[in-house]
Design a protein around this motif. Structure first.
Motif, PDB file in Angstrom:
ATOM      1  N   GLY A 115       0.834  -1.200   0.000  1.00  6.07           N
ATOM      2  CA  GLY A 115       0.000   0.000   0.000  1.00  6.07           C
ATOM      3  C   GLY A 115       0.865   1.244   0.000  1.00  6.07           C
ATOM      4  O   GLY A 115       1.935   1.258   0.599  1.00  6.07           O
ATOM      5  N   VAL A 116       0.387   2.264  -0.679  1.00 10.49           N
ATOM      6  CA  VAL A 116       1.076   3.556  -0.705  1.00 10.49           C
ATOM      7  C   VAL A 116       0.049   4.610  -0.299  1.00 10.49           C
ATOM      8  O   VAL A 116      -0.935   4.822  -1.004  1.00 10.49           O
ATOM      9  CB  VAL A 116       1.641   3.878  -2.107  1.00 10.49           C
ATOM     10  N   ILE A 117       0.278   5.244   0.850  1.00  7.68           N
ATOM     11  CA  ILE A 117      -0.730   6.169   1.361  1.00  7.68           C
ATOM     12  C   ILE A 117      -0.097   7.482   1.803  1.00  7.68           C
ATOM     13  O   ILE A 117       0.942   7.483   2.475  1.00  7.68           O
ATOM     14  CB  ILE A 117      -1.542   5.526   2.512  1.00  7.68           C
ATOM     15  N   PRO A 118      -0.687   8.605   1.414  1.00 10.32           N
ATOM     16  CA  PRO A 118      -0.208   9.890   1.905  1.00 10.32           C
ATOM     17  C   PRO A 118      -0.572  10.050   3.381  1.00 10.32           C
ATOM     18  O   PRO A 118      -1.646   9.612   3.806  1.00 10.32           O
ATOM     19  CB  PRO A 118      -0.950  10.917   1.058  1.00 10.32           C
ATOM     20  N   THR A 119       0.287  10.686   4.138  1.00 11.10           N
ATOM     21  CA  THR A 119       0.015  10.871   5.557  1.00 11.10           C
ATOM     22  C   THR A 119      -1.302  11.619   5.768  1.00 11.10           C
ATOM     23  O   THR A 119      -2.015  11.349   6.725  1.00 11.10           O
ATOM     24  CB  THR A 119       1.173  11.622   6.255  1.00 11.10           C
ATOM     25  N   LEU A 174      -4.035  11.202   4.231  1.00  9.69           N
ATOM     26  CA  LEU A 174      -5.165  10.284   4.137  1.00  9.69           C
ATOM     27  C   LEU A 174      -5.043   9.082   5.066  1.00  9.69           C
ATOM     28  O   LEU A 174      -5.961   8.275   5.137  1.00  9.69           O
ATOM     29  CB  LEU A 174      -5.320   9.787   2.699  1.00  9.69           C
ATOM     30  N   GLU A 175      -3.950   8.972   5.755  1.00 10.93           N
ATOM     31  CA  GLU A 175      -3.708   7.780   6.577  1.00 10.93           C
ATOM     32  C   GLU A 175      -4.843   7.536   7.570  1.00 10.93           C
ATOM     33  O   GLU A 175      -5.312   6.413   7.722  1.00 10.93           O
ATOM     34  CB  GLU A 175      -2.374   7.895   7.295  1.00 10.93           C
ATOM     35  N   GLN A 176      -5.308   8.568   8.251  1.00 12.21           N
ATOM     36  CA  GLN A 176      -6.408   8.415   9.200  1.00 12.21           C
ATOM     37  C   GLN A 176      -7.770   8.446   8.512  1.00 12.21           C
ATOM     38  O   GLN A 176      -8.661   7.676   8.843  1.00 12.21           O
ATOM     39  CB  GLN A 176      -6.337   9.511  10.275  1.00 12.21           C
ATOM     40  N   ARG A 177      -7.912   9.309   7.527  1.00 11.36           N
ATOM     41  CA  ARG A 177      -9.196   9.483   6.851  1.00 11.36           C
ATOM     42  C   ARG A 177      -9.623   8.223   6.100  1.00 11.36           C
ATOM     43  O   ARG A 177     -10.783   7.832   6.125  1.00 11.36           O
ATOM     44  CB  ARG A 177      -9.091  10.660   5.880  1.00 11.36           C
TER      45      ARG A 177
END
Length: 187
Positions: free
Chosen positions: A62-66, A68-71
């Motif tokens: 997985g590649v996730i921007p910080t 969006l990590e919680q959202r």
């Protein structure tokens, strides 16, 4: 292809078939030892395909921007979760890691990611196959739009054929395996 990036929704959509096909694709990828590269979320179609592959013993990155990590509720059980700062970094990392790209049903973010891969292939920055899994006719209007672009001379026919379309994931991947990079677009 050893790694396929899948762009898809953080929602499950209006019809059960979207989830069913994400599960079927996930099982197929795991069975064929194809690693999933995706947006890193645990929700929606994104979470469904990741969970399926993991439950089948496959690998998921997985590649996730910080941001969006919680959202988007970052998936906690992945083979690897890569955190990046921006959406641009996410797309770039996914393009770097993947050997090919598939768009499943999703919203504007899914389309934006797919359009960048399509455009980069069209102009020669990227030379990797991309496809649209047209589940339940979800992308019929988009396909019509691309055909309209060709008729109106805003898209060359050879560029229109940079991406594959199918409603069957096995057939789509088979088409993608036959990918030949197009000549670089000139004006």
């Amino acid at each position: 292809m050893k790694r396929i990036a899948v762009y898809c929704g953080s929602s499950l959509g209006a019809h059960e078939i979207y989830k069913e096909q994400a599960i079927a694709l996930g099982k197929f990828l795991a069975k064929n030892n194809i690693t999933l590269i995706y947006g890193g979320a645990s929700v929606g179609i994104m979470g469904t395909i990741a969970d399926t592959i993991l439950s089948e013993g496959g690998e998921v990155i997985g590649v996730i921007p910080t941001l969006l990590e919680q959202r988007e509720i970052a998936h906690k059980g992945l083979t690897q979760l890569i955190r990046v700062e921006t959406m641009h970094e996410r797309k770039a990392k996914m393009m770097e890691l993947a050997d090919g790209f598939i768009a499943l049903p999703g919203g504007p973010g899914t389309l934006e990611e797919f359009f960048e891969v399509f455009t980069w292939n069209q102009i020669g920055i990227l030379q990797k196959p991309c496809g649209v899994l047209n589940i339940n006719g979800y992308y019929n209007k988009l396909i019509e739009l691309f055909d309209h672009m060709v008729r109106e001379k805003f898209l060359q026919e050879r560029s229109r054929n940079v991406f594959y379309v199918d409603d069957n994931y096995e057939q789509l991947i088979h088409k993608m395996l036959g990918f030949v990079a197009p000549a670089i677009k000139t004006y």
